[in-house]
Each structure stands twice: as structure tokens, then as C-alpha cells.
Design a protein around this motif. Structure first.
Motif, PDB file in Angstrom:
ATOM      1  N   TRP A 134       0.843  -1.191   0.000  1.00  0.00           N
ATOM      2  CA  TRP A 134       0.000   0.000   0.000  1.00  0.00           C
ATOM      3  C   TRP A 134       0.881   1.245   0.000  1.00  0.00           C
ATOM      4  N   PHE A 135       0.294   2.331  -0.541  1.00  0.00           N
ATOM      5  CA  PHE A 135       0.935   3.642  -0.526  1.00  0.00           C
ATOM      6  C   PHE A 135       0.547   4.366   0.753  1.00  0.00           C
ATOM      7  N   HIS A 136       1.414   5.237   1.198  1.00  0.00           N
ATOM      8  CA  HIS A 136       1.120   6.059   2.370  1.00  0.00           C
ATOM      9  C   HIS A 136       0.460   7.353   1.901  1.00  0.00           C
ATOM     10  N   ASP A 137      -0.553   7.789   2.624  1.00  0.00           N
ATOM     11  CA  ASP A 137      -1.318   8.973   2.200  1.00  0.00           C
ATOM     12  C   ASP A 137      -1.590   9.941   3.355  1.00  0.00           C
ATOM     13  N   VAL A 138      -0.726  10.000   4.341  1.00  0.00           N
ATOM     14  CA  VAL A 138      -0.866  10.938   5.458  1.00  0.00           C
ATOM     15  C   VAL A 138       0.340  11.873   5.429  1.00  0.00           C
ATOM     16  N   THR A 139       0.108  13.195   5.406  1.00  0.00           N
ATOM     17  CA  THR A 139      -1.194  13.858   5.366  1.00  0.00           C
ATOM     18  C   THR A 139      -1.740  13.965   3.941  1.00  0.00           C
ATOM     19  N   VAL A 140      -0.870  13.831   2.972  1.00  0.00           N
ATOM     20  CA  VAL A 140      -1.259  13.707   1.576  1.00  0.00           C
ATOM     21  C   VAL A 140      -0.541  12.478   1.031  1.00  0.00           C
ATOM     22  N   GLU A 141      -0.827  12.118  -0.202  1.00  0.00           N
ATOM     23  CA  GLU A 141      -0.156  10.994  -0.811  1.00  0.00           C
ATOM     24  C   GLU A 141       1.353  11.244  -0.859  1.00  0.00           C
ATOM     25  N   ASN A 142       2.085  10.269  -0.329  1.00  0.00           N
ATOM     26  CA  ASN A 142       3.540  10.413  -0.260  1.00  0.00           C
ATOM     27  C   ASN A 142       4.154  10.084  -1.616  1.00  0.00           C
ATOM     28  N   LYS A 143       4.000  11.026  -2.547  1.00  0.00           N
ATOM     29  CA  LYS A 143       4.537  10.879  -3.897  1.00  0.00           C
ATOM     30  C   LYS A 143       5.249  12.161  -4.279  1.00  0.00           C
ATOM     31  N   LEU A 144       6.240  12.006  -5.116  1.00  0.00           N
ATOM     32  CA  LEU A 144       7.049  13.149  -5.540  1.00  0.00           C
ATOM     33  C   LEU A 144       7.215  13.099  -7.058  1.00  0.00           C
ATOM     34  N   ILE A 145       7.008  14.275  -7.690  1.00  0.00           N
ATOM     35  CA  ILE A 145       7.189  14.395  -9.141  1.00  0.00           C
ATOM     36  C   ILE A 145       8.100  15.586  -9.415  1.00  0.00           C
ATOM     37  N   ARG A 146       9.151  15.320 -10.153  1.00  0.00           N
ATOM     38  CA  ARG A 146      10.033  16.408 -10.591  1.00  0.00           C
ATOM     39  C   ARG A 146      10.223  16.293 -12.106  1.00  0.00           C
ATOM     40  N   LEU A 147      10.110  17.446 -12.738  1.00  0.00           N
ATOM     41  CA  LEU A 147      10.179  17.499 -14.209  1.00  0.00           C
ATOM     42  C   LEU A 147      11.352  18.382 -14.622  1.00  0.00           C
ATOM     43  N   GLN A 148      12.246  17.825 -15.412  1.00  0.00           N
ATOM     44  CA  GLN A 148      13.384  18.567 -15.930  1.00  0.00           C
ATOM     45  C   GLN A 148      13.065  19.132 -17.316  1.00  0.00           C
ATOM     46  N   PRO A 149      13.767  20.181 -17.716  1.00  0.00           N
ATOM     47  CA  PRO A 149      13.461  20.811 -19.018  1.00  0.00           C
ATOM     48  C   PRO A 149      13.606  19.864 -20.205  1.00  0.00           C
ATOM     49  N   ASN A 150      14.490  18.898 -20.118  1.00  0.00           N
ATOM     50  CA  ASN A 150      14.674  17.969 -21.233  1.00  0.00           C
ATOM     51  C   ASN A 150      13.673  16.818 -21.241  1.00  0.00           C
ATOM     52  N   GLY A 151      12.679  16.863 -20.349  1.00  0.00           N
ATOM     53  CA  GLY A 151      11.632  15.848 -20.329  1.00  0.00           C
ATOM     54  C   GLY A 151      11.918  14.661 -19.419  1.00  0.00           C
ATOM     55  N   VAL A 152      12.985  14.701 -18.625  1.00  0.00           N
ATOM     56  CA  VAL A 152      13.286  13.619 -17.689  1.00  0.00           C
ATOM     57  C   VAL A 152      12.397  13.766 -16.456  1.00  0.00           C
ATOM     58  N   ILE A 153      11.728  12.691 -16.083  1.00  0.00           N
ATOM     59  CA  ILE A 153      10.782  12.705 -14.962  1.00  0.00           C
ATOM     60  C   ILE A 153      11.340  11.847 -13.834  1.00  0.00           C
ATOM     61  N   LEU A 154      11.295  12.374 -12.631  1.00  0.00           N
ATOM     62  CA  LEU A 154      11.638  11.625 -11.430  1.00  0.00           C
ATOM     63  C   LEU A 154      10.361  11.406 -10.631  1.00  0.00           C
ATOM     64  N   TYR A 155      10.037  10.144 -10.426  1.00  0.00           N
ATOM     65  CA  TYR A 155       8.816   9.774  -9.709  1.00  0.00           C
ATOM     66  C   TYR A 155       9.211   8.942  -8.488  1.00  0.00           C
ATOM     67  N   SER A 156       8.877   9.432  -7.307  1.00  0.00           N
ATOM     68  CA  SER A 156       9.217   8.752  -6.064  1.00  0.00           C
ATOM     69  C   SER A 156       7.950   8.529  -5.256  1.00  0.00           C
ATOM     70  N   SER A 157       7.874   7.379  -4.626  1.00  0.00           N
ATOM     71  CA  SER A 157       6.710   7.038  -3.801  1.00  0.00           C
ATOM     72  C   SER A 157       7.166   6.230  -2.597  1.00  0.00           C
TER      73      SER A 157
END
Length: 461
Positions: A134-157
Motif C-alpha cells: 500500500w501507498f502512504h497517504d498521510v497527510t497527503v499521498e507520499n509521492k514526488l514528481i520532478r520534471l526537468q526541461p529535457n523531459g526527464v521525470i523523477l517519480y518517487s513514492s
């Protein structure tokens, strides 16, 4: 409409406060996206997402998407031998390139809200050997999104998962286990997606700081595999494999030491007198029942597997020694009882033989007296009717003297047979009960020490 003069100061403060609040909001946004970035330079996400199809992977129809994977272990909460699983909380970080999201408004990486994940294509990574997650959702969903100018995406959960771990419990509790965390794409084959460990993932952050109650993490390694399924194709898989060594101190205190003390307690009966039957019997039965209870309680936390574990072997060794101490008393008591019965039997036979000899002597005396009387009567009658014979011809006196050596010769074979029977009884006679206890005091501890040496060498080397 005229404004009352007493309200003018309040209105001035309201306007000033509103400007300060607006400036504070802009200042916070500037801190979030970078102080040297103007708000007007931020990319318009609505225009950036225009025509974006989240149902298709980046570069569909072209080469597969390279997904870089990194893991940070937050905690390992519980490792269960009964269920053969463990619970782990990890930070799973995935990074890939999506040229549809590239922009040139700024050269800074943008941190986006976690709800923006629902609008993006993300790899369908799943934990292969997970029982639940299961994902943790306290106090919000524990997810991270970072977008670089060249289109590289970092997704952490942040994920907590109960993961299966096949354990070999043959050497339990001197065992070492290897548990795995397998990551794989559920729907995309190797033609669409390729996983690889991040270049910065040379070691796992947080794993060296973990302190587990029952195990110690001795080593870990990263493995990249390609799984071939006939019906679906080839799928890339990343595995984190870590080795666990069980801490033996708690088992020595809770299982091994009580077993050794119970075995030593059973040896106390060797110093108790053979006549104290209730004391020795109660001590033997108590140690046997206590050993049985200890065995059952220790196995309650283990799976009912067919494999014989090292702890089971030691419990049975102790159980055999405890039971043997009880059997030793039964054997010694039987020998003591048998010797008493033999002594009583010999004494009774001796008394009966003495009475027979005594009665025989009395009968011989009476018979000799009667024979003597008869001989005297015959002699008197012969004196009156015939000439006197020599004393050697008188049957009473000569016959009695000749009969006596014959009786002695007839008694000699009987006495020799009795001596042979006594010798055979001496060879087959039982051992003295006190002698059995004396031997047991030395044999039992020595044998138990030798078996312990063999046991610990076999299971720890």
C-alpha cells in the motif's frame, strides 16, 4: 458617499495588509520554483499537456523506454518464519525520459504536486513477490514528481509491502536466510521498457543503519534479470537480494539453556537413595513433562514444515537423556527388587534344606536304633539255639559300617551339582542398584557433553 473619518485608519491598514499578504504568497512561490525565476517564465502546464496521451508510453513504436530505478530502505518491520515473509517500507524512485514534456522556459527542475501523477504515463512497476502492499497517504499521498526541461521525470513514492521470503529452516536457529525484493513491469515487455539500476545506486541508503531484533543484515547485492514467459514474452526484472543472519542469543537463553538445565536436573535422581521411590519417580516424570512443554511452546512460532530443524534435534536429544534417566531408575529398581527376591529365595531354600537334613538325621537315628534292637534280639535267639557267630557276620553292625561310606559317596555328587548351580547363579546375577547409579553419574554427563560437541560443530560450521 462619504466615509467616516474614524474608518480611514482601518481601511489604510487593510490595504497595506492585503499587499503584504500578496507579496508573501509570491515570495513563497518564488522560493518553491527558484528565486531567480519569474512567475511569468513558468511553463504553462495546460499547453504542455495538450495532446498528451497518458495511455501510451513515450516513443511508442520506437526503442524501449529506459527506466532507472533506485531504492532507499526506511525500515524492515517484521520477519516471520511462520508465514515466511517480511514487511518492508521503501522509497521507490523511478526516472525515465518523456520528450513530450520537454520545455525551454527555464533550465531549472520543477517540483510538481503529487496529484499531477494522475495525468502522466508512469511505468507499471509492481513487486513480484509481494503478498500485500500500500501507498502512504498521510497527510497527503507520499509521492514526488520532478520534471526537468529535457523531459526527464523523477517519480518517487513511499511503499510498505509484505513480501514473501522462502526460508530454509533446516539449521534454525543457526540459519542464514536470503530474502529478495523483485521489481518488474506488469504489462510492458522488454520491447517496450527496460529496467536498470541507477548509477548512483551503489549502496542502499538506510540499510546499514537498520537494527533488527532477530536478524543481522550481513550483505546485499543488486541483480538484473530477464524473465522469459512463453505466453507473454520477455520481461525485465530488478532484484534486491540481502542476506540475513539470525541472532542466536535469545534462543540460547529461551530454549537451549532451559533444556540443558532440565537434563542436569534429571541427573539429581542418581544421588537419591533407591528406597526413595516417590522422590525419584516424581522428579523423572516432572522433567519429562517439562521438556515436552518446552518443545511444544518452541514449535508454536514455527511453520509446520516437514524439514527437521536444528532446534528440534536438540530438543529430542535432551528429551532422550531425560527419559533415559527415568528408565535408569526403573532398571536399577528392578535389579534391587530382583536381588531381594533372590536372597529371600536362597534363604528359603537353605532353611528347607536344613530342615530336610535335620529330619533325615532324625529318621536315620531312629532307623539305626530299630535295626540295632532287631540285631540284639536275633543274637539272643541264636545264642540259645545255635553256636555263636563272629561279630563280622552280624548284619547289623557290619552293614551299618559299610552303609555309612556309601551314603557319603552318594552325597558327594549332590553337593557338586549344588556348587555348579551356585556358580551359574553367580555369573548371571543382576548388578547392584547402587553400582548402576554410580556408573550413571559419570556416563550420562560425559555422553551428553560429547553429543553437544558433535551437535554444535555440525550446525555451526
Amino acid at each position: 458617499m462619504e466615509i467616516p473619518t474614524f474608518l480611514l485608519p482601518s481601511l489604510g491598514l487593510l490595504f497595506i495588509g492585503g499587499d503584504m499578504f500578496t507579496w508573501a504568497m509570491l515570495s513563497d512561490i518564488g522560493d518553491y520554483v527558484g528565486k531567480d525565476i519569474q512567475i511569468s517564465w513558468l511553463p504553462n502546464l495546460d499547453e504542455l499537456m495538450k495532446g498528451y496521451a497518458r495511455n501510451f508510453r513515450p516513443g511508442i513504436g520506437g526503442p524501449p523506454v529506459n527506466v532507472s530505478m533506485a531504492i532507499e530502505v526506511a525500515s524492515i518491520d517484521h520477519i516471520s518464519e511462520a508465514n515466511m515473509d517480511y514487511t518492508m517500507t521503501v522509497y521507490l524512485r523511478q526516472s525515465w525520459h518523456d520528450d513530450r514534456l520537454s520545455f525551454n522556459h527555464t533550465n531549472k527542475t520543477l517540483g510538481l504536486d503529487s496529484r499531477f501523477v494522475d495525468k502522466l504515463w508512469v511505468p507499471d512497476t509492481f513487486i513480484v513477490n509481494a503478498k500485500s502492499a500500500w501507498f502512504h497517504d498521510v497527510t497527503v499521498e507520499n509521492k514526488l514528481i520532478r520534471l526537468q526541461p529535457n523531459g526527464v521525470i523523477l517519480y518517487s513514492s513511499r511503499i510498505t509491502s509484505t513480501v514473501a521470503c522462502d526460508m530454509d529452516l533446516t539449521k534454525y536457529p543457526m540459519d542464514e536466510q536470503e530474502c529478495m525484493l523483485d521489481l518488474e513491469s506488469y504489462g510492458y515487455s522488454s520491447e517496450d521498457i527496460v529496467y536498470h539500476w541507477s548509477e548512483s545506486q551503489k549502496h542502499i541508503h538506510g540499510l546499514d543503519k537498520l537494527e533488527l531484533s532477530q536478524f543481522t543484515i550481513t550483505d546485499y547485492r543488486f541483480v538484473t534479470e530477464m524473465m522469459n514467459f512463453k505466453s507473454a514474452g520477455r520481461f525485465p526484472r530488478l532484484s534486491l537480494r540481502f542476506e540475513l543472519r539470525r541472532n542466536r542469543g535469545v534462543y540460547i537463553i529461551q530454549s537451549y539453556m532451559p533444556s540443558i538445565l532440565l537434563v542436569a536436573m534429571s541427573w539429581v535422581s542418581f544421588w537419591i537413595s533407591q528406597t526413595a521411590v516417590p522422590a525419584r519417580v516424581s522428579l523423572g516424570i516432572t522433567t519429562v513433562l517439562t521438556m515436552t512443554t518446552l518443545m511444544v511452546s518452541a514449535r508454536s512460532s514455527l511453520p509446520r514444515a516437514s524439514a527437521i530443524k536444528a532446534l528440534d534435534v536438540y530438543f529430542w536429544i535432551c528429551y532422550v537423556f531425560v527419559f533415559a534417566a527415568l528408565i535408569e531408575y526403573a532398571f536399577a529398581h528392578y535389579n534391587a527388587d530382583y536381588r531381594l527376591k533372590e536372597k529371600a529365595k536362597v534363604k528359603a531354600n537353605k532353611l528347607s534344606s536344613e530342615s530336610i537334613v535335620k529330619n533325615g538325621k532324625q529318621a536315620m537315628v531312629l532307623f539305626s536304633l530299630s535295626v540295632t534292637g532287631m540285631n540284639q534280639g536275633v543274637m539272643i535267639s541264636n545264642r540259645h539255639g545255635r553256636p555263636q557267630r563272629s561279630s563280622s557276620e552280624i548284619p547289623g553292625e557290619g552293614g551299618s559300617e559299610e552303609a555309612e561310606p556309601r551314603r557319603r559317596r552318594s552325597r558327594q555328587p549332590e553337593e557338586s551339582t549344588e556348587e555348579k548351580n551356585c556358580c551359574s547363579k553367580c555369573v548371571c546375577k543382576p548388578i547392584d542398584a547402587d553400582t548402576i547409579d554410580i556408573y550413571a553419574r559419570a556416563v550420562f554427563p560425559f555422553t551428553f557433553a560429547v553429543v553437544n560437541v558433535i551437535y554444535w560443530v555440525a550446525y555451526t560450521m
